[in-house]
Motif scaffolding. Structure first.
Motif, PDB file in Angstrom:
ATOM      1  N   PHE A 109     -14.890 -25.445 -19.976  1.00  0.00           N
ATOM      2  CA  PHE A 109     -14.961 -25.410 -18.323  1.00  0.00           C
ATOM      3  C   PHE A 109     -15.779 -26.413 -17.841  1.00  0.00           C
ATOM      4  CE2 PHE A 109     -14.391 -20.452 -19.284  1.00  0.00           C
ATOM      5  CZ  PHE A 109     -13.187 -20.492 -18.968  1.00  0.00           C
ATOM      6  N   CYS A 110     -16.230 -27.224 -18.684  1.00  0.00           N
ATOM      7  CA  CYS A 110     -17.165 -28.448 -18.349  1.00  0.00           C
ATOM      8  C   CYS A 110     -16.222 -29.578 -17.899  1.00  0.00           C
ATOM      9  CB  CYS A 110     -17.951 -28.914 -19.409  1.00  0.00           C
ATOM     10  SG  CYS A 110     -19.342 -27.794 -19.530  1.00  0.00           S
ATOM     11  N   THR A 111     -15.499 -29.503 -16.700  1.00  0.00           N
ATOM     12  CA  THR A 111     -14.427 -30.419 -16.443  1.00  0.00           C
ATOM     13  C   THR A 111     -15.003 -31.344 -15.320  1.00  0.00           C
ATOM     14  OG1 THR A 111     -13.430 -29.074 -14.748  1.00  0.00           O
ATOM     15  CG2 THR A 111     -12.645 -28.799 -17.048  1.00  0.00           C
ATOM     16  N   ASP A 112     -14.254 -32.465 -15.114  1.00  0.00           N
ATOM     17  CA  ASP A 112     -14.584 -33.319 -14.143  1.00  0.00           C
ATOM     18  C   ASP A 112     -14.375 -32.787 -12.766  1.00  0.00           C
ATOM     19  OD1 ASP A 112     -15.044 -36.314 -13.569  1.00  0.00           O
ATOM     20  OD2 ASP A 112     -13.694 -35.690 -12.224  1.00  0.00           O
ATOM     21  N   VAL A 164     -23.465 -27.710 -14.518  1.00  0.00           N
ATOM     22  CA  VAL A 164     -22.145 -27.581 -14.443  1.00  0.00           C
ATOM     23  C   VAL A 164     -21.446 -29.154 -14.364  1.00  0.00           C
ATOM     24  CG1 VAL A 164     -22.169 -25.305 -13.659  1.00  0.00           C
ATOM     25  CG2 VAL A 164     -21.920 -27.202 -11.889  1.00  0.00           C
ATOM     26  N   GLY A 165     -20.303 -28.887 -14.468  1.00  0.00           N
ATOM     27  CA  GLY A 165     -19.292 -30.243 -14.218  1.00  0.00           C
ATOM     28  C   GLY A 165     -19.355 -30.918 -15.383  1.00  0.00           C
ATOM     29  N   GLY A 166     -18.751 -32.174 -15.448  1.00  0.00           N
ATOM     30  CA  GLY A 166     -18.306 -33.045 -16.720  1.00  0.00           C
ATOM     31  C   GLY A 166     -19.604 -33.407 -17.530  1.00  0.00           C
ATOM     32  N   VAL A 167     -20.707 -33.509 -16.738  1.00  0.00           N
ATOM     33  CA  VAL A 167     -21.924 -33.797 -17.622  1.00  0.00           C
ATOM     34  C   VAL A 167     -22.496 -32.883 -18.472  1.00  0.00           C
ATOM     35  CG1 VAL A 167     -23.559 -33.080 -15.591  1.00  0.00           C
ATOM     36  CG2 VAL A 167     -24.189 -35.159 -17.023  1.00  0.00           C
ATOM     37  N   ALA A 168     -22.255 -31.627 -17.997  1.00  0.00           N
ATOM     38  CA  ALA A 168     -22.508 -30.407 -18.795  1.00  0.00           C
ATOM     39  C   ALA A 168     -22.090 -30.369 -20.085  1.00  0.00           C
ATOM     40  CB  ALA A 168     -22.474 -29.221 -18.061  1.00  0.00           C
ATOM     41  N   ALA A 169     -21.085 -31.096 -20.679  1.00  0.00           N
ATOM     42  CA  ALA A 169     -20.606 -31.266 -21.896  1.00  0.00           C
ATOM     43  C   ALA A 169     -21.351 -32.057 -22.872  1.00  0.00           C
ATOM     44  CB  ALA A 169     -19.198 -31.585 -21.919  1.00  0.00           C
ATOM     45  N   ASN A 170     -22.320 -32.937 -22.210  1.00  0.00           N
ATOM     46  CA  ASN A 170     -23.284 -33.877 -23.010  1.00  0.00           C
ATOM     47  C   ASN A 170     -24.067 -33.255 -24.003  1.00  0.00           C
ATOM     48  OD1 ASN A 170     -25.685 -35.843 -23.234  1.00  0.00           O
ATOM     49  ND2 ASN A 170     -23.761 -36.942 -23.182  1.00  0.00           N
ATOM     50  N   ALA A 171     -23.845 -33.252 -25.389  1.00  0.00           N
ATOM     51  CA  ALA A 171     -24.678 -32.490 -26.121  1.00  0.00           C
ATOM     52  C   ALA A 171     -26.188 -33.010 -25.986  1.00  0.00           C
ATOM     53  CB  ALA A 171     -24.230 -33.055 -27.747  1.00  0.00           C
ATOM     54  N   ARG A 172     -26.715 -34.441 -25.868  1.00  0.00           N
ATOM     55  CA  ARG A 172     -27.934 -34.731 -25.578  1.00  0.00           C
ATOM     56  C   ARG A 172     -28.564 -33.918 -24.437  1.00  0.00           C
ATOM     57  NH1 ARG A 172     -30.454 -39.524 -27.329  1.00  0.00           N
ATOM     58  NH2 ARG A 172     -32.422 -39.825 -26.338  1.00  0.00           N
ATOM     59  N   LEU A 173     -27.765 -33.942 -23.340  1.00  0.00           N
ATOM     60  CA  LEU A 173     -28.421 -33.172 -22.191  1.00  0.00           C
ATOM     61  C   LEU A 173     -28.582 -31.664 -22.301  1.00  0.00           C
ATOM     62  CD1 LEU A 173     -28.891 -34.189 -19.311  1.00  0.00           C
ATOM     63  CD2 LEU A 173     -26.750 -32.959 -18.516  1.00  0.00           C
ATOM     64  N   PHE A 209     -38.335 -21.508 -18.402  1.00  0.00           N
ATOM     65  CA  PHE A 209     -37.126 -21.278 -17.520  1.00  0.00           C
ATOM     66  C   PHE A 209     -35.818 -21.009 -18.293  1.00  0.00           C
ATOM     67  CE2 PHE A 209     -37.089 -25.843 -17.956  1.00  0.00           C
ATOM     68  CZ  PHE A 209     -35.828 -26.063 -17.875  1.00  0.00           C
ATOM     69  N   GLN A 210     -34.966 -20.424 -17.541  1.00  0.00           N
ATOM     70  CA  GLN A 210     -33.549 -20.159 -18.342  1.00  0.00           C
ATOM     71  C   GLN A 210     -32.718 -21.108 -17.966  1.00  0.00           C
ATOM     72  OE1 GLN A 210     -32.124 -16.084 -17.275  1.00  0.00           O
ATOM     73  NE2 GLN A 210     -30.155 -16.701 -17.951  1.00  0.00           N
ATOM     74  N   VAL A 211     -32.112 -21.875 -18.846  1.00  0.00           N
ATOM     75  CA  VAL A 211     -30.922 -22.727 -18.401  1.00  0.00           C
ATOM     76  C   VAL A 211     -29.600 -22.012 -19.007  1.00  0.00           C
ATOM     77  CG1 VAL A 211     -31.387 -23.897 -20.671  1.00  0.00           C
ATOM     78  CG2 VAL A 211     -30.209 -24.981 -18.728  1.00  0.00           C
ATOM     79  N   THR A 212     -28.473 -22.378 -18.161  1.00  0.00           N
ATOM     80  CA  THR A 212     -27.224 -21.883 -18.523  1.00  0.00           C
ATOM     81  C   THR A 212     -26.122 -22.920 -18.569  1.00  0.00           C
ATOM     82  OG1 THR A 212     -27.703 -19.774 -17.589  1.00  0.00           O
ATOM     83  CG2 THR A 212     -25.535 -20.195 -18.075  1.00  0.00           C
ATOM     84  N   PHE A 213     -25.340 -23.004 -19.688  1.00  0.00           N
ATOM     85  CA  PHE A 213     -24.042 -23.987 -19.331  1.00  0.00           C
ATOM     86  C   PHE A 213     -22.785 -23.230 -19.635  1.00  0.00           C
ATOM     87  CE2 PHE A 213     -27.788 -25.997 -21.411  1.00  0.00           C
ATOM     88  CZ  PHE A 213     -28.059 -27.313 -20.772  1.00  0.00           C
ATOM     89  N   PRO A 214     -21.799 -23.538 -18.892  1.00  0.00           N
ATOM     90  CA  PRO A 214     -20.521 -23.006 -19.291  1.00  0.00           C
ATOM     91  C   PRO A 214     -19.908 -23.648 -20.656  1.00  0.00           C
ATOM     92  CG  PRO A 214     -20.802 -24.338 -16.990  1.00  0.00           C
ATOM     93  CD  PRO A 214     -21.718 -24.717 -18.021  1.00  0.00           C
ATOM     94  N   PRO A 215     -19.145 -22.615 -20.963  1.00  0.00           N
ATOM     95  CA  PRO A 215     -18.562 -22.951 -22.264  1.00  0.00           C
ATOM     96  C   PRO A 215     -17.686 -24.485 -22.105  1.00  0.00           C
ATOM     97  CG  PRO A 215     -17.945 -20.949 -21.701  1.00  0.00           C
ATOM     98  CD  PRO A 215     -18.525 -21.436 -20.622  1.00  0.00           C
TER      99      PRO A 215
END
Length: 199
Positions: free
Chosen positions: A154-157, A123-132, A145-151
């Protein structure tokens, strides 16, 4: 009374990214300031192996992150090159992104193994990074394992969350003077109360 600030290994990677943008903006002949969206676009067009940057704390015990060495290495590289061409900016940005995401992924995987966890939420702003996102999704497939990213919207600072908590306090009539110190690890419940923290 407000507790004293607790030292942390270093700023979050997003802050490291901001500092890098500022360093490049000061040196680059492209424009006086580089917006974060432009920086990410530059990273996508660069060679991520162009600059040999350190992967922070890969072999250090524990799960903390520190990007001070990485940011110093980038600052020295920018200083060494002097005026930066467009390709220089792309290459430095891509190399920084690769080093930062490698460190984040490796140390996060270590924490998952140590805690026997099979789910990860980024989560957080870093979750918007495509490479990550791509690296975590690849590792999730390999490691099971299961990984989940918000839309992305919602990946805000984290500043947005802090502002929301501050608004709750202000509504309750609580305010502080400029002498107030920062305490990065204070539980949200301590600031706004358990009911407001979960509402």
């Amino acid at each position: 009374p407000t507790p004293p600030p607790t030292p942390t290994p270093n700023q979050a990677p997003a802050e490291g990214l901001t500092l890098l943008e500022q360093a490049i903006a000061r040196r680059a002949a492209l424009r006086s300031q580089i917006e974060r969206s432009d920086f990410r676009e530059a990273a996508e067009g660069g060679n991520d192996a162009a600059v040999d940057l350190p992967r922070p704390m890969l072999r250090s015990p524990g799960f903390d992150f520190s990007f001070s060495g990485l940011k110093t290495a980038v600052a020295l590289e920018v200083e060494r090159r002097g005026t930066l061409s467009e390709q220089d900016v792309r290459d430095i940005a891509a190399s920084f992104e690769a080093a930062a995401t490698d460190a984040l992924v490796v140390r996060t995987l270590r924490a998952l193994r140590a805690e026997a966890l099979d789910r990860l939420v980024v989560v957080g702003g870093v979750a918007a990074n495509a490479r990550l996102r791509s690296q975590f999704e690849s590792m999730a497939g390999k490691r099971g394992f299961q990984v989940t990213f918000p839309p992305l919207r919602f990946c805000t600072d984290n500043a947005a969350m802090i502002a929301a908590a501050a608004a709750r306090l202000l509504d309750r009539g609580q305010s502080d003077g400029l002498e107030l110190n920062a305490f990065s690890r204070a539980p949200l419940e301590r600031a706004v109360g358990p009911r407001l923290a979960t509402s």
